[in-house]
Design a protein around this motif. Structure first.
Motif, PDB file in Angstrom:
ATOM      1  N   MET A   1       0.826  -1.207   0.000  1.00 41.53           N
ATOM      2  CA  MET A   1       0.000   0.000   0.000  1.00 41.53           C
ATOM      3  C   MET A   1       0.860   1.256   0.000  1.00 41.53           C
ATOM      4  N   LEU A   2       1.971   1.228   0.737  1.00 39.73           N
ATOM      5  CA  LEU A   2       2.858   2.390   0.832  1.00 39.73           C
ATOM      6  C   LEU A   2       3.877   2.430  -0.295  1.00 39.73           C
ATOM      7  N   GLY A   3       4.009   1.323  -1.002  1.00 45.77           N
ATOM      8  CA  GLY A   3       4.972   1.282  -2.092  1.00 45.77           C
ATOM      9  C   GLY A   3       6.417   1.221  -1.618  1.00 45.77           C
ATOM     10  N   VAL A   4       6.639   0.685  -0.425  1.00 46.18           N
ATOM     11  CA  VAL A   4       8.003   0.548   0.101  1.00 46.18           C
ATOM     12  C   VAL A   4       8.184  -0.884   0.603  1.00 46.18           C
ATOM     13  N   SER A   5       9.433  -1.268   0.808  1.00 46.96           N
ATOM     14  CA  SER A   5       9.694  -2.607   1.319  1.00 46.96           C
ATOM     15  C   SER A   5       9.388  -2.673   2.808  1.00 46.96           C
ATOM     16  N   ARG A   6       9.428  -3.876   3.382  1.00 49.22           N
ATOM     17  CA  ARG A   6       9.124  -4.062   4.787  1.00 49.22           C
ATOM     18  C   ARG A   6      10.199  -3.451   5.696  1.00 49.22           C
ATOM     19  N   GLN A   7      11.438  -3.394   5.216  1.00 46.97           N
ATOM     20  CA  GLN A   7      12.544  -2.967   6.077  1.00 46.97           C
ATOM     21  C   GLN A   7      12.383  -1.550   6.624  1.00 46.97           C
ATOM     22  N   PRO A   8      12.110  -0.526   5.776  1.00 48.55           N
ATOM     23  CA  PRO A   8      11.945   0.823   6.353  1.00 48.55           C
ATOM     24  C   PRO A   8      10.742   0.945   7.277  1.00 48.55           C
ATOM     25  N   VAL A   9       9.671   0.186   6.989  1.00 46.53           N
ATOM     26  CA  VAL A   9       8.504   0.213   7.858  1.00 46.53           C
ATOM     27  C   VAL A   9       8.857  -0.400   9.211  1.00 46.53           C
ATOM     28  N   SER A  10       9.575  -1.532   9.173  1.00 47.22           N
ATOM     29  CA  SER A  10      10.000  -2.188  10.406  1.00 47.22           C
ATOM     30  C   SER A  10      10.912  -1.279  11.220  1.00 47.22           C
ATOM     31  N   HIS A  11      11.816  -0.582  10.520  1.00 35.72           N
ATOM     32  CA  HIS A  11      12.736   0.333  11.210  1.00 35.72           C
ATOM     33  C   HIS A  11      11.963   1.484  11.857  1.00 35.72           C
ATOM     34  N   ALA A  12      10.976   2.014  11.139  1.00 37.94           N
ATOM     35  CA  ALA A  12      10.173   3.116  11.677  1.00 37.94           C
ATOM     36  C   ALA A  12       9.418   2.672  12.923  1.00 37.94           C
ATOM     37  N   LEU A  13       8.872   1.459  12.887  1.00 32.23           N
ATOM     38  CA  LEU A  13       8.138   0.953  14.048  1.00 32.23           C
ATOM     39  C   LEU A  13       9.065   0.732  15.240  1.00 32.23           C
ATOM     40  N   GLN A  14      10.293   0.308  14.975  1.00 34.23           N
ATOM     41  CA  GLN A  14      11.248   0.126  16.064  1.00 34.23           C
ATOM     42  C   GLN A  14      11.615   1.472  16.701  1.00 34.23           C
ATOM     43  N   LEU A  15      11.706   2.517  15.871  1.00 35.96           N
ATOM     44  CA  LEU A  15      11.976   3.857  16.407  1.00 35.96           C
ATOM     45  C   LEU A  15      10.814   4.315  17.296  1.00 35.96           C
ATOM     46  N   LEU A  16       9.597   4.062  16.840  1.00 38.24           N
ATOM     47  CA  LEU A  16       8.424   4.425  17.639  1.00 38.24           C
ATOM     48  C   LEU A  16       8.404   3.638  18.952  1.00 38.24           C
ATOM     49  N   LYS A  17       8.851   2.397  18.892  1.00 35.33           N
ATOM     50  CA  LYS A  17       8.913   1.578  20.098  1.00 35.33           C
ATOM     51  C   LYS A  17       9.942   2.134  21.074  1.00 35.33           C
ATOM     52  N   GLN A  18      11.101   2.542  20.557  1.00 35.32           N
ATOM     53  CA  GLN A  18      12.137   3.131  21.405  1.00 35.32           C
ATOM     54  C   GLN A  18      11.650   4.413  22.063  1.00 35.32           C
ATOM     55  N   GLN A  19      10.821   5.163  21.352  1.00 34.39           N
ATOM     56  CA  GLN A  19      10.278   6.409  21.891  1.00 34.39           C
ATOM     57  C   GLN A  19       9.066   6.168  22.796  1.00 34.39           C
ATOM     58  N   LYS A  20       8.701   4.896  22.973  1.00 36.14           N
ATOM     59  CA  LYS A  20       7.575   4.493  23.820  1.00 36.14           C
ATOM     60  C   LYS A  20       6.243   5.059  23.323  1.00 36.14           C
ATOM     61  N   LEU A  21       6.147   5.138  21.998  1.00 35.21           N
ATOM     62  CA  LEU A  21       4.882   5.551  21.388  1.00 35.21           C
ATOM     63  C   LEU A  21       4.069   4.329  20.977  1.00 35.21           C
ATOM     64  N   VAL A  22       4.744   3.188  20.758  1.00 36.69           N
ATOM     65  CA  VAL A  22       4.054   1.924  20.529  1.00 36.69           C
ATOM     66  C   VAL A  22       4.694   0.888  21.446  1.00 36.69           C
ATOM     67  N   GLU A  23       3.962  -0.209  21.689  1.00 36.01           N
ATOM     68  CA  GLU A  23       4.472  -1.248  22.577  1.00 36.01           C
ATOM     69  C   GLU A  23       4.017  -2.619  22.098  1.00 36.01           C
ATOM     70  N   GLU A  24       4.754  -3.654  22.524  1.00 39.24           N
ATOM     71  CA  GLU A  24       4.397  -5.024  22.176  1.00 39.24           C
ATOM     72  C   GLU A  24       3.079  -5.402  22.844  1.00 39.24           C
ATOM     73  N   SER A  25       2.253  -6.120  22.083  1.00 37.52           N
ATOM     74  CA  SER A  25       0.967  -6.547  22.629  1.00 37.52           C
ATOM     75  C   SER A  25       0.706  -8.001  22.240  1.00 37.52           C
ATOM     76  N   GLY A  26       1.674  -8.858  22.522  1.00 40.15           N
ATOM     77  CA  GLY A  26       1.528 -10.280  22.235  1.00 40.15           C
ATOM     78  C   GLY A  26       1.288 -10.555  20.771  1.00 40.15           C
ATOM     79  N   ARG A  27       0.322 -11.398  20.499  1.00 38.01           N
ATOM     80  CA  ARG A  27       0.037 -11.774  19.109  1.00 38.01           C
ATOM     81  C   ARG A  27      -0.588 -10.650  18.309  1.00 38.01           C
ATOM     82  N   ARG A  28      -1.053  -9.644  18.995  1.00 36.44           N
ATOM     83  CA  ARG A  28      -1.665  -8.513  18.272  1.00 36.44           C
ATOM     84  C   ARG A  28      -0.615  -7.675  17.572  1.00 36.44           C
TER      85      ARG A  28
END
Length: 209
Positions: A1-28
């Protein structure tokens, strides 16, 4: 949908996780973190100390004639922009104006570490500020306090500026935490009182897989 590979999206999510804006929620997968009243109180305790220091340093620099006219005008423009917002302006506009005013004050202080330290927390603070700025009666009070802080800074009054900044941020932090706690009682998503951070509502935020 975004027209990009999984790697930059995964990296962006990890940055958000480091900033405590997102968190792990098990299988969700990853979920957006709740706005936690207890965490907001802690952030505002730190911000109160930094804002008071910034106001005092800025007033001292004004008194010592270390601030040139363009810097003064930048702060005055930031204040005028906030004061000019009409009652029908979106909450996001009030939040952006609030951030711009405090950023201008940090720059007047001449201490870049203050701006850098608070900048890292703006994403968390901005998420919570809407709880207060959504109330039309609070907006004039907030900007009246901003006006008084800048008046004291430009008058070269370090003691008065420090006191006004501390009082303003103390009040803002207490009011924000109080409103978030109240909202959490009515709607657990996306707010949390912070009394039991591990007992957050399981559907507190959408999952990011």
């Amino acid at each position: 949908m975004l027209g990009v590979s999984r790697q930059p999206v995964s990296h962006a999510l990890q940055l958000l996780k480091q900033q405590k804006l997102v968190e792990e929620s098990g299988r969700r997968g990853l979920t957006v973190c709740t706005v936690d009243a207890a965490s907001i109180r802690e952030l505002y305790q730190v911000r109160t100390a930094l804002d008071a220091l910034a106001a005092r340093l800025a007033a001292e620099r004004i008194a010592e004639r270390m601030i040139d006219m363009p810097q003064r005008r930048a702060a005055q423009r930031a204040l005028s922009a906030g004061l000019s917002l009409g009652p029908n302006a979106p909450v996001s506009a009030f939040i952006q104006a609030d951030v711009a005013f405090h950023t201008a004050l940090y720059r007047l202080s001449g201490n870049r570490a203050i701006e850098d330290t608070v900048a890292a927390q703006w994403p968390h603070l901005k998420r919570s500020m809407g709880a207060v700025l959504n109330d039309a009666e609070q907006r004039p009070l907030v900007w009246a306090e901003h006006k008084e802080i800048l008046r004291l800074v430009l008058a070269g009054d370090p003691v008065g500026a420090e006191y006004a900044a501390r009082r303003h941020t103390d009040r803002a932090g207490a009011e924000t935490a109080r409103r978030i706690s109240r909202l959490a009682e009515v709607n657990p998503s996306p707010f949390s009182s912070g009394e039991d951070r591990d007992a957050a509502h399981p559907a507190a935020a959408p999952a990011v897989r």
